[in-house]
Scaffold this motif. Structure first.
Motif, PDB file in Angstrom:
ATOM      1  N   ASN A 191     -52.849  -9.386-123.789  1.00  0.00           N
ATOM      2  CA  ASN A 191     -52.339  -9.555-125.113  1.00  0.00           C
ATOM      3  C   ASN A 191     -51.888 -10.332-124.464  1.00  0.00           C
ATOM      4  N   ARG A 192     -52.888 -12.133-124.322  1.00  0.00           N
ATOM      5  CA  ARG A 192     -52.288 -13.220-123.935  1.00  0.00           C
ATOM      6  C   ARG A 192     -51.864 -13.648-125.243  1.00  0.00           C
ATOM      7  N   ALA A 193     -52.647 -14.213-126.631  1.00  0.00           N
ATOM      8  CA  ALA A 193     -52.023 -14.837-127.668  1.00  0.00           C
ATOM      9  C   ALA A 193     -50.610 -14.070-128.113  1.00  0.00           C
ATOM     10  N   LEU A 194     -50.880 -13.047-127.978  1.00  0.00           N
ATOM     11  CA  LEU A 194     -49.281 -11.578-128.573  1.00  0.00           C
ATOM     12  C   LEU A 194     -48.253 -12.305-127.884  1.00  0.00           C
ATOM     13  N   LEU A 195     -48.307 -12.372-126.869  1.00  0.00           N
ATOM     14  CA  LEU A 195     -47.088 -12.962-126.184  1.00  0.00           C
ATOM     15  C   LEU A 195     -46.626 -13.782-125.750  1.00  0.00           C
ATOM     16  N   PHE A 196     -47.511 -14.693-126.427  1.00  0.00           N
ATOM     17  CA  PHE A 196     -47.202 -16.604-126.877  1.00  0.00           C
ATOM     18  C   PHE A 196     -46.717 -16.440-128.206  1.00  0.00           C
ATOM     19  N   ASN A 197     -47.090 -15.178-129.289  1.00  0.00           N
ATOM     20  CA  ASN A 197     -46.325 -15.191-130.344  1.00  0.00           C
ATOM     21  C   ASN A 197     -45.229 -14.849-130.312  1.00  0.00           C
ATOM     22  N   ILE A 198     -44.550 -13.680-128.873  1.00  0.00           N
ATOM     23  CA  ILE A 198     -42.982 -13.486-129.396  1.00  0.00           C
ATOM     24  C   ILE A 198     -42.300 -13.815-128.100  1.00  0.00           C
ATOM     25  N   GLY A 199     -43.541 -14.863-127.377  1.00  0.00           N
ATOM     26  CA  GLY A 199     -42.195 -15.968-126.593  1.00  0.00           C
ATOM     27  C   GLY A 199     -41.946 -17.052-127.736  1.00  0.00           C
ATOM     28  N   PHE A 200     -42.307 -17.564-128.626  1.00  0.00           N
ATOM     29  CA  PHE A 200     -42.409 -18.731-129.527  1.00  0.00           C
ATOM     30  C   PHE A 200     -40.725 -18.025-130.423  1.00  0.00           C
ATOM     31  N   ARG A 201     -41.492 -16.320-131.137  1.00  0.00           N
ATOM     32  CA  ARG A 201     -39.670 -16.211-131.725  1.00  0.00           C
ATOM     33  C   ARG A 201     -38.754 -15.911-130.647  1.00  0.00           C
ATOM     34  N   GLU A 202     -39.212 -15.586-129.604  1.00  0.00           N
ATOM     35  CA  GLU A 202     -37.844 -15.075-129.154  1.00  0.00           C
ATOM     36  C   GLU A 202     -37.482 -16.446-128.131  1.00  0.00           C
TER      37      GLU A 202
END
Ligand code: BGC
Length: 378
Positions: A191-202
């Motif tokens: 899930n590309r977008a979810l992974l972006f959100n996670i990367g942003f947070r982390e």
């Protein structure tokens, strides 16, 4: 008859007048031939597929976006103050890097040879990259702190080519950057977008990043004037890609590579978490972005990319369910309902690897009622 003294003074006067006229003429000519500091408006709004390729050479001042420059000027004092007070341990007492990175050349070509990872690490061993893939200019303070977030699975060869090329590319731009790879554990859907959100947070948990570049691993920039920074409007960076004949495929496209500030990400509640599989998540983000901003782009001749070859992914047919809702889920689905577990964070030599787990059923359930409601005819 004029006396000698008067003749001499007249001569000096005429000479001085000549000199004044000549120097004024030279100054005017020079000013005319020097590029002006004005910027075509289309740079801020639209790609320019008809823009002539620029000849290689240092980045002309006129190609730095007007808004970006204004922002820098206006915020310069604030920027310095923030830098000093924000988090002292990150601040080095140095001069700011030049606004125009001095060693840019224009068109660049990547070495597409598939080196082993240890070879890539050796190539880059002398460039003072810190563990985790973090680099900042050693002799000046960067204008931008930029996290590059890459959603990743099973693209080892592309990753090696990407790292080998991107580290020197970003270093030439004199930005303070780090490369983050966010990978889902096996068996769960990509899930590309979810992974972006996670990367942003982390990423924000470990460093005060200002700007996020959401980047596919298979896209390699072809012009080093394509500065990896965040202007006042979200920027779609992969404007012209070889696989689309270097043309923008459609106006609203926001996929491939895009840049957003923290504020912009938060204003649109990040990416949607509902797009499992290939496609649609970037169109959803585009719809979110245009509710608050305009999409900015470099001219097509600068926002150029080469896509590395790979097998095509299978499109996710469910994407239309969410795309049809437009921005209906924007305030409920994104950073606000992000659920995931970090399995591991591994600081590699050239990047930070974040392995994550998420539960598709739970994520879908978090908006299911809303989706039902929105789908009902009024
Ligand atoms: C998909 C996008 C994709 C674009 C270009 C669209 O149909 O929805 O996700 O980026 O095509 O490939």
């Amino acid at each position: 008859m004029l006396n000698r003294g008067l003749r001499q003074s007249l001569f000096v006067l005429v000479l001085a007048l000549h000199l004044i006229v000549l120097s004024t003429y030279t100054i005017l000519r020079y000013q005319r031939s020097t590029p002006t500091e004005t910027y075509p408006d289309h740079i801020l709004t639209e790609a320019d597929p008809f823009a002539k390729p620029l000849s290689p050479g240092p980045l002309p001042a006129s190609l730095i976006e007007k808004s970006e420059r204004l922002l820098l000027n206006q915020n310069y004092k604030r920027f310095n103050k923030q830098q000093k007070s924000a988090d002292k341990k990150y601040i080095l007492p140095r001069v700011p890097c030049p606004l125009l990175p001095p060693n840019l050349v224009g068109r660049v070509t990547a070495d597409l040879f598939s080196y082993e990872m240890h070879e890539v690490e050796e190539h880059l061993a002398n460039s003072s990259i810190q563990l985790g893939g973090h680099w900042s200019p050693p002799h000046c303070t960067a204008h931008y702190r930029v996290a590059i977030i890459i959603p990743y699975r099973n693209r080892d060869m592309q990753l090696r080519i990407f790292l080998n090329f991107m580290h020197p590319f970003l270093q030439k731009q004199q930005i303070d950057y780090q490369i983050y790879l966010v990978e889902p554990i096996e068996k769960i859907k990509f899930n590309r977008a979810l992974l972006f959100n996670i990367g942003f947070r982390e990423a924000l948990k470990e460093y005060p990043w200002q700007c996020f570049i959401f980047h596919d691993v298979d896209l390699i920039p072809e012009d080093d004037r394509n500065i990896y920074s965040c202007p006042p409007e979200p920027r779609h960076m992969s404007v012209s890609v070889n696989t689309f004949n270097y043309q923008l495929p459609y106006r609203g496209i926001f996929g491939g590579v895009s840049a957003m500030t923290i504020k912009q990400m938060e204003a649109v509640n990040g990416f949607s978490n509902q797009y499992f599989g290939w496609g649609g998540e970037d169109d959803d983000m585009s719809a979110r972005v245009i509710t608050k901003y305009r999409i900015s782009r470099y001219p097509a001749s600068i926002g150029r990319y080469r896509m590395l070859r790979h097998r095509p992914d299978t499109p996710n047919s469910n994407r239309f369910t969410f795309l049809h809702l437009g921005t209906g889920l924007m305030n409920h689905d994104g950073l606000s309902n992000l659920q995931y577990d970090v399995v591991s964070i591994d600081k590699k030599k050239l990047f930070t690897h974040i392995l994550v787990n998420y539960n598709e059923t739970l994520i879908k359930a978090s908006v299911a009622d809303l989706v039902k409601k929105k789908k009902k005819p009024h």
